[in-house]
Design an enzyme around this catalytic site. Sequence first.
Site, mmCIF file in Angstrom:
data_model
loop_
_atom_site.group_PDB
_atom_site.id
_atom_site.type_symbol
_atom_site.label_atom_id
_atom_site.label_comp_id
_atom_site.label_asym_id
_atom_site.label_seq_id
_atom_site.Cartn_x
_atom_site.Cartn_y
_atom_site.Cartn_z
ATOM 1 N N ASN A 198 -5.886 2.186 -2.736
ATOM 2 C CA ASN A 198 -5.697 1.425 -1.494
ATOM 3 C C ASN A 198 -4.975 0.128 -1.852
ATOM 4 O O ASN A 198 -5.569 -0.782 -2.420
ATOM 5 C CB ASN A 198 -7.068 1.120 -0.866
ATOM 6 C CG ASN A 198 -6.956 0.210 0.350
ATOM 7 O OD1 ASN A 198 -5.872 0.043 0.913
ATOM 8 N ND2 ASN A 198 -8.081 -0.371 0.762
ATOM 9 N N GLY A 241 -13.603 -5.889 -4.090
ATOM 10 C CA GLY A 241 -12.761 -7.021 -4.474
ATOM 11 C C GLY A 241 -13.521 -8.157 -5.132
ATOM 12 O O GLY A 241 -12.986 -9.261 -5.284
ATOM 13 N N GLU A 264 -18.638 2.551 -0.090
ATOM 14 C CA GLU A 264 -18.102 1.306 -0.609
ATOM 15 C C GLU A 264 -19.026 0.156 -0.211
ATOM 16 O O GLU A 264 -18.893 -0.392 0.896
ATOM 17 C CB GLU A 264 -16.720 1.030 -0.003
ATOM 18 C CG GLU A 264 -15.680 2.064 -0.330
ATOM 19 C CD GLU A 264 -14.282 1.452 -0.316
ATOM 20 O OE1 GLU A 264 -13.641 1.466 -1.366
ATOM 21 O OE2 GLU A 264 -13.860 0.922 0.727
ATOM 22 N N HIS A 287 -12.641 1.248 6.974
ATOM 23 C CA HIS A 287 -12.741 0.408 5.763
ATOM 24 C C HIS A 287 -13.476 -0.877 6.129
ATOM 25 O O HIS A 287 -13.324 -1.407 7.231
ATOM 26 C CB HIS A 287 -11.342 0.094 5.231
ATOM 27 C CG HIS A 287 -11.355 -0.546 3.883
ATOM 28 N ND1 HIS A 287 -11.627 -1.885 3.714
ATOM 29 C CD2 HIS A 287 -11.177 -0.034 2.645
ATOM 30 C CE1 HIS A 287 -11.604 -2.166 2.415
ATOM 31 N NE2 HIS A 287 -11.323 -1.069 1.744
ATOM 32 N N SER A 346 -14.636 -2.398 -6.713
ATOM 33 C CA SER A 346 -14.389 -2.936 -8.059
ATOM 34 C C SER A 346 -14.371 -1.861 -9.148
ATOM 35 O O SER A 346 -14.811 -2.109 -10.275
ATOM 36 C CB SER A 346 -15.406 -4.034 -8.394
ATOM 37 O OG SER A 346 -15.233 -5.135 -7.516
ATOM 38 N N GLU A 355 -12.995 -3.842 5.437
ATOM 39 C CA GLU A 355 -12.145 -4.963 5.876
ATOM 40 C C GLU A 355 -11.728 -4.800 7.341
ATOM 41 O O GLU A 355 -11.516 -5.785 8.041
ATOM 42 C CB GLU A 355 -10.928 -5.102 4.939
ATOM 43 C CG GLU A 355 -11.360 -5.693 3.601
ATOM 44 C CD GLU A 355 -10.525 -5.267 2.404
ATOM 45 O OE1 GLU A 355 -9.401 -4.775 2.585
ATOM 46 O OE2 GLU A 355 -11.028 -5.434 1.276
ATOM 47 N N LYS A 372 -3.837 -2.083 0.085
ATOM 48 C CA LYS A 372 -4.087 -3.154 1.071
ATOM 49 C C LYS A 372 -2.758 -3.807 1.476
ATOM 50 O O LYS A 372 -1.726 -3.151 1.440
ATOM 51 C CB LYS A 372 -5.080 -4.178 0.520
ATOM 52 C CG LYS A 372 -6.321 -3.517 -0.076
ATOM 53 C CD LYS A 372 -7.440 -4.476 -0.291
ATOM 54 C CE LYS A 372 -8.530 -3.794 -1.095
ATOM 55 N NZ LYS A 372 -9.814 -4.448 -0.974
HETATM 56 C C1 PEP Z 1 -11.041 -1.019 -1.513
HETATM 57 O O1 PEP Z 1 -10.096 -1.658 -1.104
HETATM 58 O O2 PEP Z 1 -11.443 -0.054 -0.871
HETATM 59 C C2 PEP Z 1 -11.663 -1.418 -2.776
HETATM 60 C C3 PEP Z 1 -12.670 -0.710 -3.209
HETATM 61 O O3 PEP Z 1 -11.159 -2.508 -3.415
HETATM 62 P P1 PEP Z 1 -11.508 -2.985 -4.928
HETATM 63 O O4 PEP Z 1 -11.353 -1.778 -5.809
HETATM 64 O O5 PEP Z 1 -10.474 -4.031 -5.217
HETATM 65 O O6 PEP Z 1 -12.882 -3.510 -4.915
#
Ligand code: PEP
Length: 248
Positions: free
Chosen positions: A9, A174, A168, A96, A209, A98, A11
Amino acid sequence: MRRPLVVGNWKMNGSRLGSVELSGSIAKNFSAGDRCIDCAVCPPDVFLADVAATLANSGVGLGAQNVSQYEEGAYTGDVSASMLAEFGCTYVLVGHSERRTCFGESSQQAAAKFVAAQGKGLIPILCVGETLAERQAGRAFEVVAEQLDAVVEAAGLSALVEAVVAYEPVWAIGTGEVASPVQAQEVMTFIRARLGEKAGAMRLLYGGSVSVENAAQLFEQRDIDGALVGGASLHPEQFMTICQMAEA
Ligand code: PEP
């Protein structure tokens, strides 16, 4: 046997040229081996056409980060599922964290997006997960259940198990703070149990992460079938290493 899936992803990062370079590097590396995993990247929508061209015949799939719940019409700024399909997307992220936090997307909206995406032949990757406050309050399972149930209600159980679910935890996205393999497996077990027998073949991804340091341990867990990778997916060598770990 569930075939592992690793999804990047990106972003809202990068440039047109950078997206072509990044996808080009992933495509070259991925197509060089005999792969027994699925892999996909989700660039920003405006780069979909360029990235689709770069990925052609590489075996790397294309996904989008969001989709409109509506089919067409006066929805300024939205992109429909049929548009994403026309641009070669196979996958689309739905719900997601976000989108839920920064844009106030409810579980019902995420569910409507899930239905819209599947209706046009896309594979939704439904993202679920609790915030730190919710985990600390002992509500992680309850929150995940509510997010799953909204989709079951809108789309039906059979439709959900044909898709992909990414667990997640919001506190891990992040932040560099990854869920422990045990914590992640616990929620995966919960998800499969909640969805019942039909969910045995459904792919469950962990996201939050994921890095070259922690991916292998996560993939050792019985119910983790791959990863949704944010930050590390912007570095082709890291992303490919994570793919190799999913394959191992
Ligand atoms: C994500 O954007 O779904 C995500 C898991 O980001 P990160 O790996 O940076 O934590």
